[in-house]
Write an enzyme that holds these catalytic residues in place. Structure first.
Site, PDB file in Angstrom:
ATOM      1  N   HIS A 186       6.829  -7.528  -1.304  1.00  0.00           N
ATOM      2  CA  HIS A 186       5.746  -7.991  -2.187  1.00  0.00           C
ATOM      3  C   HIS A 186       5.343  -6.950  -3.221  1.00  0.00           C
ATOM      4  O   HIS A 186       4.250  -7.030  -3.781  1.00  0.00           O
ATOM      5  CB  HIS A 186       4.535  -8.425  -1.338  1.00  0.00           C
ATOM      6  N   ALA A 191      -0.815  -1.977  16.723  1.00  0.00           N
ATOM      7  CA  ALA A 191       0.462  -1.309  16.441  1.00  0.00           C
ATOM      8  C   ALA A 191       0.370   0.193  16.714  1.00  0.00           C
ATOM      9  O   ALA A 191       1.304   0.792  17.256  1.00  0.00           O
ATOM     10  CB  ALA A 191       0.853  -1.561  14.987  1.00  0.00           C
ATOM     11  N   SER A 248       0.251 -12.171  10.135  1.00  0.00           N
ATOM     12  CA  SER A 248      -0.161 -13.491  10.614  1.00  0.00           C
ATOM     13  C   SER A 248       0.993 -14.490  10.511  1.00  0.00           C
ATOM     14  O   SER A 248       0.885 -15.607  11.008  1.00  0.00           O
ATOM     15  CB  SER A 248      -1.365 -13.988   9.804  1.00  0.00           C
ATOM     16  N   CYS A 287       8.147  -1.671 -25.078  1.00  0.00           N
ATOM     17  CA  CYS A 287       8.212  -2.831 -25.982  1.00  0.00           C
ATOM     18  C   CYS A 287       6.838  -3.324 -26.444  1.00  0.00           C
ATOM     19  O   CYS A 287       6.755  -4.367 -27.097  1.00  0.00           O
ATOM     20  CB  CYS A 287       8.958  -3.971 -25.288  1.00  0.00           C
ATOM     21  N   CYS A 342       2.996  -1.633 -22.511  1.00  0.00           N
ATOM     22  CA  CYS A 342       4.321  -1.098 -22.179  1.00  0.00           C
ATOM     23  C   CYS A 342       4.761  -0.076 -23.229  1.00  0.00           C
ATOM     24  O   CYS A 342       4.737  -0.372 -24.435  1.00  0.00           O
ATOM     25  CB  CYS A 342       5.306  -2.254 -22.111  1.00  0.00           C
ATOM     26  N   ASP A 395       0.790  -1.243   0.000  1.00  0.00           N
ATOM     27  CA  ASP A 395       0.000   0.000   0.000  1.00  0.00           C
ATOM     28  C   ASP A 395       0.817   1.286   0.000  1.00  0.00           C
ATOM     29  O   ASP A 395       0.268   2.384  -0.168  1.00  0.00           O
ATOM     30  CB  ASP A 395      -0.984   0.005   1.184  1.00  0.00           C
TER      31      ASP A 395
HETATM   32  C1  BJW Z   1      -2.861  -6.101  13.742  1.00  0.00           C
HETATM   33  C2  BJW Z   1      -3.751  -5.075  13.824  1.00  0.00           C
HETATM   34  C3  BJW Z   1      -3.270  -3.916  14.393  1.00  0.00           C
HETATM   35  C4  BJW Z   1      -4.790  -6.618  12.886  1.00  0.00           C
HETATM   36  N1  BJW Z   1      -2.010  -3.854  14.832  1.00  0.00           N
HETATM   37  N2  BJW Z   1      -1.619  -6.032  14.182  1.00  0.00           N
HETATM   38  C5  BJW Z   1       7.380 -22.450   2.673  1.00  0.00           C
HETATM   39  C6  BJW Z   1       6.450 -23.135   3.402  1.00  0.00           C
HETATM   40  C7  BJW Z   1       5.120 -23.169   2.989  1.00  0.00           C
HETATM   41  C8  BJW Z   1       4.703 -22.500   1.824  1.00  0.00           C
HETATM   42  C9  BJW Z   1       5.640 -21.823   1.115  1.00  0.00           C
HETATM   43  C10 BJW Z   1       6.950 -21.783   1.530  1.00  0.00           C
HETATM   44  N3  BJW Z   1       7.651 -21.015   0.652  1.00  0.00           N
HETATM   45  C11 BJW Z   1       6.808 -20.571  -0.289  1.00  0.00           C
HETATM   46  C12 BJW Z   1       5.576 -21.057  -0.054  1.00  0.00           C
HETATM   47  C13 BJW Z   1       4.384 -20.775  -0.899  1.00  0.00           C
HETATM   48  C14 BJW Z   1       3.722 -19.455  -0.586  1.00  0.00           C
HETATM   49  C15 BJW Z   1       3.267 -19.463   0.864  1.00  0.00           C
HETATM   50  O1  BJW Z   1       3.887 -18.928   1.751  1.00  0.00           O
HETATM   51  N4  BJW Z   1       2.118 -20.051   1.119  1.00  0.00           N
HETATM   52  C16 BJW Z   1       1.562 -20.114   2.483  1.00  0.00           C
HETATM   53  C17 BJW Z   1       0.217 -19.405   2.516  1.00  0.00           C
HETATM   54  C18 BJW Z   1       1.481 -21.523   2.881  1.00  0.00           C
HETATM   55  N5  BJW Z   1       4.662 -18.357  -0.855  1.00  0.00           N
HETATM   56  C19 BJW Z   1       4.819 -17.844  -2.069  1.00  0.00           C
HETATM   57  O2  BJW Z   1       4.230 -18.276  -3.050  1.00  0.00           O
HETATM   58  C20 BJW Z   1       5.816 -16.714  -2.187  1.00  0.00           C
HETATM   59  N6  BJW Z   1       6.733 -16.993  -3.245  1.00  0.00           N
HETATM   60  C21 BJW Z   1       7.701 -17.898  -3.143  1.00  0.00           C
HETATM   61  O3  BJW Z   1       7.881 -18.510  -2.144  1.00  0.00           O
HETATM   62  O4  BJW Z   1       8.474 -18.024  -4.256  1.00  0.00           O
HETATM   63  C22 BJW Z   1       9.178 -19.238  -4.438  1.00  0.00           C
HETATM   64  C23 BJW Z   1       8.275 -20.098  -5.316  1.00  0.00           C
HETATM   65  C24 BJW Z   1       8.258 -19.841  -6.670  1.00  0.00           C
HETATM   66  C25 BJW Z   1       7.496 -20.663  -7.501  1.00  0.00           C
HETATM   67  C26 BJW Z   1       6.710 -21.674  -6.945  1.00  0.00           C
HETATM   68  C27 BJW Z   1       6.697 -21.874  -5.567  1.00  0.00           C
HETATM   69  C28 BJW Z   1       7.492 -21.081  -4.735  1.00  0.00           C
HETATM   70  C29 BJW Z   1       5.132 -15.436  -2.608  1.00  0.00           C
HETATM   71  C30 BJW Z   1       4.203 -14.938  -1.564  1.00  0.00           C
HETATM   72  C31 BJW Z   1       3.517 -13.648  -2.061  1.00  0.00           C
HETATM   73  C32 BJW Z   1       2.350 -13.301  -1.159  1.00  0.00           C
HETATM   74  N7  BJW Z   1       1.638 -12.232  -1.715  1.00  0.00           N
HETATM   75  C33 BJW Z   1       0.494 -11.700  -0.997  1.00  0.00           C
HETATM   76  C34 BJW Z   1      -0.451 -11.037  -2.014  1.00  0.00           C
HETATM   77  C35 BJW Z   1       0.171  -9.740  -2.580  1.00  0.00           C
HETATM   78  C36 BJW Z   1      -0.726  -9.087  -3.536  1.00  0.00           C
HETATM   79  C37 BJW Z   1      -2.059  -8.718  -2.919  1.00  0.00           C
HETATM   80  O5  BJW Z   1      -2.082  -7.828  -2.073  1.00  0.00           O
HETATM   81  O6  BJW Z   1      -3.078  -9.304  -3.292  1.00  0.00           O
HETATM   82  O7  BJW Z   1       0.931 -10.797   0.003  1.00  0.00           O
HETATM   83  S1  BJW Z   1      -0.427 -12.916  -0.052  1.00  0.00           S
HETATM   84  C38 BJW Z   1      -0.842 -11.832   1.265  1.00  0.00           C
HETATM   85  O8  BJW Z   1      -0.310 -12.423   2.480  1.00  0.00           O
HETATM   86  C39 BJW Z   1      -0.091 -10.533   0.991  1.00  0.00           C
HETATM   87  C40 BJW Z   1       0.544 -10.273   2.320  1.00  0.00           C
HETATM   88  O9  BJW Z   1       1.709  -9.476   2.169  1.00  0.00           O
HETATM   89  C41 BJW Z   1       0.832 -11.652   2.861  1.00  0.00           C
HETATM   90  C42 BJW Z   1       0.985 -11.693   4.351  1.00  0.00           C
HETATM   91  O10 BJW Z   1      -0.214 -11.317   4.999  1.00  0.00           O
HETATM   92  P1  BJW Z   1      -0.121 -10.488   6.328  1.00  0.00           P
HETATM   93  O11 BJW Z   1       0.514  -9.195   6.062  1.00  0.00           O
HETATM   94  O12 BJW Z   1       0.449 -11.314   7.380  1.00  0.00           O
HETATM   95  O13 BJW Z   1      -1.690 -10.150   6.597  1.00  0.00           O
HETATM   96  P2  BJW Z   1      -2.801 -11.064   7.307  1.00  0.00           P
HETATM   97  O14 BJW Z   1      -4.114 -10.525   6.915  1.00  0.00           O
HETATM   98  O15 BJW Z   1      -2.558 -12.494   7.091  1.00  0.00           O
HETATM   99  O16 BJW Z   1      -2.559 -10.806   8.870  1.00  0.00           O
HETATM  100  C43 BJW Z   1      -2.833  -9.562   9.481  1.00  0.00           C
HETATM  101  C44 BJW Z   1      -2.310  -9.621  10.899  1.00  0.00           C
HETATM  102  O17 BJW Z   1      -2.426  -8.331  11.466  1.00  0.00           O
HETATM  103  C45 BJW Z   1      -3.090 -10.587  11.813  1.00  0.00           C
HETATM  104  O18 BJW Z   1      -2.159 -11.371  12.547  1.00  0.00           O
HETATM  105  C46 BJW Z   1      -3.847  -9.657  12.747  1.00  0.00           C
HETATM  106  O19 BJW Z   1      -4.038 -10.194  14.056  1.00  0.00           O
HETATM  107  C47 BJW Z   1      -2.929  -8.470  12.784  1.00  0.00           C
HETATM  108  N8  BJW Z   1      -3.553  -7.201  13.093  1.00  0.00           N
HETATM  109  N9  BJW Z   1      -4.973  -5.514  13.251  1.00  0.00           N
HETATM  110  C48 BJW Z   1      -1.231  -4.994  14.701  1.00  0.00           C
HETATM  111  N10 BJW Z   1      -4.099  -2.853  14.534  1.00  0.00           N
END
Ligand code: BJW
Length: 250
Positions: free
Chosen positions: A124, A236, A194, A155, A152, A109
């Site tokens: 990300h 936070a 999370s 290209c 683009c 964001d």
């Molecule tokens: C508060 C609050 C307040 C509320 N104050 N706190 C190893 C193990 C298992 C799986 C994998 C692994 N390695 C890779 C993987 C696969 C996958 C993955 O991790 N999957 C899991 C879900 C199992 N990872 C990937 O695919 C990554 N790439 C990769 O590994 O490349 C190698 C590869 C290549 C080819 C094939 C396979 C592997 C890429 C990950 C990209 C994630 N992208 C996203 C979407 C971005 C675009 C979009 O916005 O749509 O990014 S997913 C989404 O989750 C987003 C976030 O950045 C990310 C994390 O979420 P986040 O920030 O934690 O948010 P929430 O909503 O989950 O949590 C909010 C938290 O805030 C909560 O805890 C609340 O309690 C708290 N909260 N209010 C403080 N006021």
């Protein structure tokens, strides 16, 4: 492990004397600005009945880039008037406070920049940029325009949002820098994530392994909570300003 709603005396002292500090943020830091989170009932979890794990995936870009653009145009519209909150602002001040401060975010964001952070490692990507699927050139997006059919200028390839989707690699330089800083810091804060998505969720684990004092700021527990030295349970925007009046030696 220390669990509380306020920092321990030990943490206050570490914070006052630390030179190398690293922070990883997630969607939770922007929640108090009104940006929806992904999990736990956040509003960025479903698009037209599709879970975000499907619409925000590499396969979806291959299958239906127009729909991916529609999802990100909608999300840009949701965040376009959002302002940084007390949490972003507190962290922006930490850049001047520590000799070596690293802010790593999973958020797309851009609110850390708006808050005044001088250097942000965006693991990300950024929702306000597009990138060419052919030549990888990047372009800033017009915040009031939809971008489904943009081409683009270099290209003629198709543009896509410059964000990292499931199944895609993180920008290698950004991730390597984040890993280096995680290994070398004394104090690591993991805030508003999370901690389910890898490889970002591995950074606090690396920091802990290399000897950092690990602090979580989150109203909920996460899979990382059990390895943290200190868990600050709360928002936070309420917890981070508590550090403001901490004396420090530089
Ligand atoms: C508060 C609050 C307040 C509320 N104050 N706190 C190893 C193990 C298992 C799986 C994998 C692994 N390695 C890779 C993987 C696969 C996958 C993955 O991790 N999957 C899991 C879900 C199992 N990872 C990937 O695919 C990554 N790439 C990769 O590994 O490349 C190698 C590869 C290549 C080819 C094939 C396979 C592997 C890429 C990950 C990209 C994630 N992208 C996203 C979407 C971005 C675009 C979009 O916005 O749509 O990014 S997913 C989404 O989750 C987003 C976030 O950045 C990310 C994390 O979420 P986040 O920030 O934690 O948010 P929430 O909503 O989950 O949590 C909010 C938290 O805030 C909560 O805890 C609340 O309690 C708290 N909260 N209010 C403080 N006021």
């Amino acid at each position: 492990m220390y669990i509380s709603t306020t920092p321990s005396e030990k943490l206050k002292e570490l914070y006052s004397n630390a030179r190398r500090v690293c922070v990883l943020t997630g969607a939770g830091i922007s929640a108090e600005s009104g940006v929806p989170t992904f999990r736990g009932g956040g509003g960025a979890s479903v698009w037209k009945g599709m879970p975000f794990t499907e619409i925000s995936s590499a396969q979806m870009v291959e299958r239906d880039l127009d729909e991916v653009w529609a999802w990100f145009d909608y999300r840009r519209d949701v965040i376009k008037d959002k302002k940084p909150n007390e949490g972003h602002i507190a962290l922006a001040e930490w850049h001047n406070r520590f000799e070596d401060f690293t802010l790593v975010t999973q958020n797309i964001d851009g609110l850390h920049w708006v808050a005044g952070s001088s250097d942000v490692i965006e693991l990300h990507g950024n929702i306000n940029r597009a990138r060419c699927v052919m030549c990888e050139a990047r372009f800033d997006l017009d915040r009031d325009k939809k971008h489904e059919s943009d081409i683009c200028q270099k290209c003629n390839g198709r543009l896509r949002p410059d964000v990292v989707l499931f199944g895609e690699y993180l920008p290698i330089n950004a991730f390597e820098r984040a890993m280096r800083k995680s290994r070398s810091c004394e104090l690591f804060f993991v805030i508003g994530t999370s901690a389910l998505v890898y490889p970002a969720a591995g950074l606090p684990e690396i920091a802990k392994e290399y000897g950092a004092y690990l602090v979580e700021v989150n109203p909920e527990t996460t899979p990382l909570s059990s390895i943290c030295d200190e868990v600050l349970q709360g928002r936070a925007g309420e917890i981070l300003p508590m550090f403001k009046h901490q004396a420090y030696c530089k």
